[in-house]
Design an enzyme around this catalytic site. Structure first.
Site, short mmCIF file in Angstrom:
data_model
loop_
_atom_site.label_atom_id
_atom_site.label_comp_id
_atom_site.label_asym_id
_atom_site.label_seq_id
_atom_site.Cartn_x
_atom_site.Cartn_y
_atom_site.Cartn_z
N TRP A 107 -18.48 14.97 13.17
CA TRP A 107 -17.61 14.78 12.01
C TRP A 107 -18.23 15.40 10.76
CZ3 TRP A 107 -15.82 8.91 12.23
CH2 TRP A 107 -15.04 8.75 13.39
N THR A 127 0.87 -1.18 0.00
CA THR A 127 0.00 0.00 0.00
C THR A 127 0.90 1.23 0.00
OG1 THR A 127 -0.08 0.06 2.39
CG2 THR A 127 -1.81 -1.16 1.30
N LYS A 132 -13.11 17.20 12.35
CA LYS A 132 -13.83 17.08 13.62
C LYS A 132 -14.18 18.47 14.13
CE LYS A 132 -11.69 12.70 14.62
NZ LYS A 132 -10.35 12.50 14.06
N GLU A 172 -5.71 -4.27 0.38
CA GLU A 172 -5.87 -5.32 1.40
C GLU A 172 -7.05 -6.24 1.11
OE1 GLU A 172 -5.29 -2.17 1.80
OE2 GLU A 172 -4.12 -1.72 3.60
P1 ADP Z 1 -3.54 3.35 -2.08
O1 ADP Z 1 -4.03 3.80 -0.73
O2 ADP Z 1 -2.18 2.79 -2.09
O3 ADP Z 1 -3.88 4.28 -3.16
P2 ADP Z 1 -5.72 1.49 -2.32
O4 ADP Z 1 -6.29 1.35 -3.65
O5 ADP Z 1 -5.56 0.27 -1.52
O6 ADP Z 1 -4.34 2.06 -2.50
O7 ADP Z 1 -6.55 2.57 -1.52
C1 ADP Z 1 -7.71 2.18 -0.88
C2 ADP Z 1 -8.43 3.37 -0.34
O8 ADP Z 1 -8.92 4.20 -1.39
C3 ADP Z 1 -9.67 3.01 0.43
O9 ADP Z 1 -9.38 2.63 1.74
C4 ADP Z 1 -10.49 4.30 0.35
O10 ADP Z 1 -10.06 5.24 1.30
C5 ADP Z 1 -10.13 4.81 -1.01
N1 ADP Z 1 -11.20 4.47 -1.96
C6 ADP Z 1 -11.25 3.44 -2.81
N2 ADP Z 1 -12.37 3.46 -3.55
C7 ADP Z 1 -13.08 4.54 -3.15
C8 ADP Z 1 -14.34 5.10 -3.53
N3 ADP Z 1 -15.10 4.59 -4.49
N4 ADP Z 1 -14.75 6.21 -2.88
C9 ADP Z 1 -14.00 6.76 -1.91
N5 ADP Z 1 -12.80 6.28 -1.52
C10 ADP Z 1 -12.34 5.18 -2.13
#
Ligand code: ADP
Length: 542
Positions: free
Chosen positions: A444, A185, A439, A330
């Site tokens: 929130w 990640t 916050k 993940e």
């Molecule tokens: P990185 O953080 O390395 O870019 P990831 O693809 O694993 O890789 O990131 C996942 C995160 O992206 C999620 O935990 C979320 O916060 C965000 N995310 C993914 N899809 C969406 C979505 N459709 N809307 C809002 N946030 C999203």
């Protein structure tokens, strides 16, 4: 009593076997890094993947070895993944958009033994590989004619390297729980964390992903994964497309609107998937040129929130169905998709857009709950938001090397770090990353809602909301805006546009205009950098 059915281990390379047998003539079309469009088939890809496996084994690589790839989406990259898996080795995708030191850190952490790299990234590899002592071999995805001079002593052109294998090789039989892929990640806070997929989790994820409530792809589809194989396992498409026998279109290194449109149109792509930034470029290109999307039926948009205006444009102007999706590395990565249950299927216009903005419901294989900080579950009322937690057979149970152990609890729930609510029909909506939420007075405020609203304004190109310290309310929202070229909207106009669309106390306390907003290596707004940039900012209300 034990069932009397066969033990048929769920192994990734069986997917390519199946594709070659049942859909052997189905094409894989790639925009090569050298330039021309290259056509191959599942049968040919399998034959070459067997050579990759045989060649790797001959070079002394074996089960469990991490083999890195730093490459665009092409047939070569795909067959390398399957070849690596075929000897029980583990493909490890590297995101070339990270800083070289970060990539070297990740490779050393994973102890990568070999690297497959595209020509584009060879200069980057030349900087990194000398810092990674475990690397024994660098294979450059090209042929002898295109192989450049390189400072890497152990580098060879892929086609030359493959020539030394005849493909007379049998895949290794492995335990389905054996590791097959690795992806770190981005690590916007702290060091990157390694996710380790198993053969079983990838196969199950591919089955889940292709069901009609999820991506819903079939042998009749032409699938173009624009989302790179180095970002979150290419959303499972490198496994689910061959599993159902879709024609595959691999866009290589060009993601601009024109290049993407050419493939969508020329190859009659019916299904595609990528992050919103890619679609922003495509929609701009379509608007400028007046071109249309006659073949495209469905586009999956995720990775960050899909703006309402984007869904509306695709559906109204181009008759393309948008499926908003959420997931993370993940989770292999799919967590939810916004296809329509019968409760919502009949909606039209604004009411449909209201639902399409949600990230959708979890498919079979993903359990989901939203809790408060003490792990007490919130009701599914579509309002009460809290920590989003998940579990399932394609969800990580630990990070490589044991990092981030506090995100996993003893009942198997993984804390996603996202903040969300779930409605009575099971539709989840992300309101924030836990670390980004504002916050204000103990309550929130969702930054995603503010940003989505802002980009709905015709003069706004991009917007980010961040919390700024406030003496009375703890934090209050500041909206950072990039205007579209040549537009001159003001703070007052924007706030007027917001009025009535959100609760009064959610209204940004101030709006600032900037030339650009910083992004992460996966194209998301880099809130940490933005917060640093505005650390000493004083709100007019403070
Ligand atoms: P990185 O953080 O390395 O870019 P990831 O693809 O694993 O890789 O990131 C996942 C995160 O992206 C999620 O935990 C979320 O916060 C965000 N995310 C993914 N899809 C969406 C979505 N459709 N809307 C809002 N946030 C999203």
């Amino acid at each position: 009593m034990i069932g009397l059915m066969q033990d048929w281990p769920l192994l990734c390379h069986k997917i390519l076997d199946y594709a070659a047998i049942q859909h052997g003539g189905r094409e894989i079309v790639s925009r090569s890094v050298e330039g021309p469009i290259v056509r191959t088939t599942y049968a040919q890809a399998r034959a070459r993947a067997l050579k990759v496996a045989q060649r790797l084994e001959r070079a002394g690589f074996s089960e469990g070895d991490r083999i890195a790839t730093m490459a665009w989406n092409t047939a070569n990259h795909l067959e390398a993944w399957y070849g690596i898996n075929g000897i029980g080795a583990v493909y490890h995708t590297l995101n070339p958009r990270l800083f070289p030191e970060q990539i070297a850190w990740i490779m050393n952490h994973a102890e990568d033994k070999a690297l497959f790299v595209d020509l584009t990234f060879l200069p980057l590899a030349e900087k990194i590989v000398p810092q990674v002592p475990t690397i024994r071999q660098v294979v450059v995805f090209t042929d002898a004619a295109h192989m450049p001079q390189t400072s890497l002593a152990n580098a060879i052109a892929y086609e030359e390297w493959l020539k030394e294998a005849d493909g007379d090789f049998a895949w290794k039989t492995l335990d389905e729980n054996a590791a097959c892929g690795m992806c770190y990640t981005s690590g916007t806070t702290g060091d990157p964390k390694g996710v380790v997929y198993s053969h079983r989790s990838n196969v199950l994820h591919a089955l889940i992903a292709s069901t009609p409530n999820a991506m819903g792809i079939s042998a009749r589809d032409v699938v173009m994964p624009v989302v790179p194989m180095f970002h979150a396992n290419a959303w499972g498409l490198a496994q689910s497309a061959p599993m159902v026998g879709s024609k595959l279109v691999m866009p290589g290194g060009r993601m601009d609107g024109e290049a993407i449109w050419e493939l969508l149109d020329g190859e009659k792509v019916s299904f595609t998937a990528a992050v919103p930034t890619v679609w922003l470029m495509l929609l701009q290109y379509l608007e400028q040129t007046g071109k249309a999307l006659p073949h495209l039926k469905r586009v999956v948009i995720g990775g960050s929130a899909c703006p309402r205006a984007m869904t509306e444009k695709f559906e109204k102007n181009y008759d393309v169905e948008v499926v908003h999706a959420w997931g993370m590395t993940e989770m292999s990565p799919l967590g939810s998709l916004c296809t329509m249950k019968p409760d919502y299927a009949g909606l039209t216009g604004e009411a449909r857009l209201d639902i399409a903005q949600k990230q959708g419901f979890a498919p079979f294989g993903v359990e989901m709950k939203v809790t408060d900080d003490d792990d007490v579950e919130h009701p599914w009322d579509g309002r009460t938001f809290g920590r989003l937690k998940v579990r399932g057979p394609a969800v990580a149970r630990a990070y490589y090397g044991g990092a981030g152990a506090d995100q996993f609890d003893e009942d198997g729930w993984f804390d996603t770090g996202d903040v969300a609510h779930i409605d009575p029909h099971g539709y989840m909506q992300i309101t924030d990353r836990a670390k980004d939420v504002i916050k204000s007075g103990g309550e929130w405020i969702s930054t995603i809602d503010l940003e989505n609203l802002a980009v709905g304004h015709p003069d706004v190109a991009e917007a980010a909301a961040i919390g700024i310290a406030h003496p009375k309310w703890d934090e209050r929202p500041l909206l950072v805006v990039v205007r579209k070229e040549g537009r001159q909207t003001t703070k007052e106009e924007l706030l007027e546009f917001f009025a009535g669309k959100i609760a009064k106390w959610w209204m940004p306390d101030d709006v600032v205009f900037v030339d650009q907003i910083p992004h992460t290596a996966t194209g998301k707004i880099q809130k940490t950098t933005l917060r640093d940039q505005f650390r000493d900012y004083r709100l007019p209300t403070a």
